[in-house]
Design a protein around this motif. Structure first.
Motif, mmCIF file in Angstrom:
data_model
loop_
_atom_site.group_PDB
_atom_site.id
_atom_site.type_symbol
_atom_site.label_atom_id
_atom_site.label_comp_id
_atom_site.label_asym_id
_atom_site.label_seq_id
_atom_site.Cartn_x
_atom_site.Cartn_y
_atom_site.Cartn_z
ATOM 1 N N LEU A 205 -3.373 8.766 -2.664
ATOM 2 C CA LEU A 205 -2.376 7.727 -2.900
ATOM 3 C C LEU A 205 -1.021 8.330 -3.247
ATOM 4 O O LEU A 205 -0.934 9.268 -4.054
ATOM 5 C CB LEU A 205 -2.824 6.825 -4.062
ATOM 6 C CG LEU A 205 -1.862 5.697 -4.457
ATOM 7 C CD1 LEU A 205 -1.766 4.656 -3.348
ATOM 8 C CD2 LEU A 205 -2.311 5.049 -5.767
ATOM 9 N N LYS A 207 2.761 7.005 -4.600
ATOM 10 C CA LYS A 207 3.592 5.922 -5.117
ATOM 11 C C LYS A 207 5.057 6.325 -4.965
ATOM 12 O O LYS A 207 5.459 7.400 -5.426
ATOM 13 C CB LYS A 207 3.273 5.646 -6.588
ATOM 14 C CG LYS A 207 1.868 5.114 -6.823
ATOM 15 C CD LYS A 207 1.632 4.824 -8.305
ATOM 16 C CE LYS A 207 0.235 4.292 -8.547
ATOM 17 N NZ LYS A 207 0.002 3.994 -9.993
ATOM 18 N N ASN A 229 -2.013 10.402 -6.874
ATOM 19 C CA ASN A 229 -3.162 10.047 -7.713
ATOM 20 C C ASN A 229 -3.736 11.244 -8.454
ATOM 21 O O ASN A 229 -4.526 11.073 -9.391
ATOM 22 C CB ASN A 229 -4.263 9.417 -6.863
ATOM 23 C CG ASN A 229 -4.801 10.375 -5.815
ATOM 24 O OD1 ASN A 229 -4.075 10.771 -4.905
ATOM 25 N ND2 ASN A 229 -6.074 10.741 -5.946
ATOM 26 N N LYS A 328 9.766 -0.186 -5.087
ATOM 27 C CA LYS A 328 8.481 0.457 -5.389
ATOM 28 C C LYS A 328 7.442 0.054 -4.350
ATOM 29 O O LYS A 328 7.292 -1.127 -4.035
ATOM 30 C CB LYS A 328 7.998 0.044 -6.775
ATOM 31 C CG LYS A 328 6.710 0.708 -7.229
ATOM 32 C CD LYS A 328 6.241 0.173 -8.565
ATOM 33 C CE LYS A 328 7.202 0.520 -9.677
ATOM 34 N NZ LYS A 328 6.659 0.119 -11.019
ATOM 35 N N GLU A 330 3.361 1.504 -2.580
ATOM 36 C CA GLU A 330 2.237 2.442 -2.589
ATOM 37 C C GLU A 330 1.787 2.683 -1.160
ATOM 38 O O GLU A 330 1.748 1.748 -0.347
ATOM 39 C CB GLU A 330 1.081 1.898 -3.427
ATOM 40 C CG GLU A 330 1.396 1.788 -4.909
ATOM 41 C CD GLU A 330 0.182 1.384 -5.731
ATOM 42 O OE1 GLU A 330 -0.911 1.181 -5.130
ATOM 43 O OE2 GLU A 330 0.313 1.277 -6.966
ATOM 44 N N GLN A 332 -1.358 4.541 0.941
ATOM 45 C CA GLN A 332 -2.638 5.246 0.977
ATOM 46 C C GLN A 332 -2.558 6.391 1.985
ATOM 47 O O GLN A 332 -1.989 6.243 3.074
ATOM 48 C CB GLN A 332 -3.755 4.289 1.392
ATOM 49 C CG GLN A 332 -3.936 3.094 0.476
ATOM 50 C CD GLN A 332 -4.591 3.473 -0.843
ATOM 51 O OE1 GLN A 332 -5.262 4.495 -0.960
ATOM 52 N NE2 GLN A 332 -4.413 2.622 -1.848
#
Length: 341
Positions: A205, A207, A229, A328, A330, A332
């Motif tokens: 992940l 961010k 992550n 913001k 995220e 994967q």
């Protein structure tokens, strides 16, 4: 007629065409091509005929008014045109079985990136990219001598960049050119990816966060952040409140476990690892231009093409955030992997 003595003593092995005759092509790409002795600048193309003629006169190169004709008449194509044109020029040159060196960014949107990747993955030995910080002597030294530390631990990488003061009418401001993220900040995003690349499969992940000082110009005087992550933290801050006297200036700090690296504008550096301090001074600022530009001559793919396509994905993701006013998101890792299948 002027005959360059370098060409007489060391006959060039490759004929080179340059697409895009701006300042970078004139002063940097052409300089390193000339001094490398491996190639001859044979052809130049630019949509601005005066720019093309100026570069052509300086290096005794033929000026072309059709880039497709130029591509067919040379061995290696260097692309340093406006950012939005990089992918299409690269694809045409690769489809003509030419070696391609493409300045950053390789693409300015996801559609371009997908189309270019589909071609490059079948011709990877013919494609080279101008993201240069990983080619700098100090970054190469760190990766070679402290590779185990980099492979085994999360990192904190902080980059502070004093950039050019770009006026509102500059072509960089055209949204179709990928914003300043693709135009400038992709360099440091790519450096981050290069430093984590050997453990990229451990990351699931990313961010992404943008903090801007002015919502009206969100890609200037701003900070871009990436966390993973597994604990990586990357930040790049660009400040462009006044034109820097000596051009872009950068300060880089890296901490990975016991390794601490400080780079002062790629003119000096300090490495402190387990209380062992090493200091470096470079005669000239060296961000890796020479090593990056010279890649095609020996057909050595110093970097896995997947590495800078991965960094390009993150760079474009930030550019899309700028355009959509998102601060913001995220991503994967498997989303990126699937994109490039």
């Amino acid at each position: 007629m002027f005959i360059n003595p370098i060409y007489v003593l060391f006959p060039p092995k490759k004929e080179i065409g340059i697409i895009g005759a701006g300042q970078f092509a004139f002063a940097t790409i052409s300089y390193f091509i000339l001094t490398s002795r491996y190639g001859r600048i044979k052809a130049v193309y630019d949509i601005d005929k005066m720019n093309a003629e100026s570069l052509g006169r300086a290096y005794k190169a033929k000026v072309y008014t059709n880039f497709s004709k130029l591509i067919k008449d040379v061995d290696i194509v260097y692309i340093a045109s406006n950012h939005a044109s990089h992918s299409s020029y690269s694809i045409e040159a690769l489809n003509n079985n030419k070696v391609v060196y493409c300045e950053k960014p390789v693409s300015v949107d996801f559609k371009q990136l997908k189309n270019l990747h589909n071609v490059v993955k079948t011709k990877e030995s013919k494609f080279y990219c101008g993201y240069n910080r990983p080619h700098s002597p100090i970054i190469k030294l760190v990766k070679e001598q402290y590779g185990e530390v980099l492979r085994s631990n999360p990192l904190t990488l902080s980059c502070y960049v004093r950039g050019h003061d770009i006026p509102a009418e500059h072509w960089y401001r055209n949204p179709g050119e990928g914003t300043r993220v693709c135009g400038n900040l992709g360099h440091w995003i790519d450096l981050f990816v290069s430093l984590i690349w050997e453990r990229i499969e451990q990351i699931s992940l990313f961010k992404l966060v943008i903090v801007s000082s002015d919502d009206c110009i969100p890609d200037d005087n701003a900070t871009l952040l990436i966390t993973t992550n597994i604990g990586d933290l990357f930040s790049v801050t660009i400040s462009s409140r006044y034109e820097p006297f000596e051009g872009i200036d950068e300060s880089i700090n890296l901490q990975v476990d016991k390794l601490n690296l400080k780079i002062d504008d790629f003119r000096a550096a300090k490495i402190n690892c387990d209380s062992n301090l090493r200091k470096f001074k470079f005669r000239h600022k060296n961000v890796g231009h020479k090593n990056a530009i010279n890649q095609p001559f020996e057909q050595i793919q110093i970097r896995n093409y997947k590495e800078y396509f991965f960094s390009s994905y993150l760079t474009i993701a930030f550019a899309e955030m700028i355009k959509s006013s998102e601060t913001k998101i995220e991503i994967q890792s498997n989303q990126i992997v699937e994109f490039f299948k």
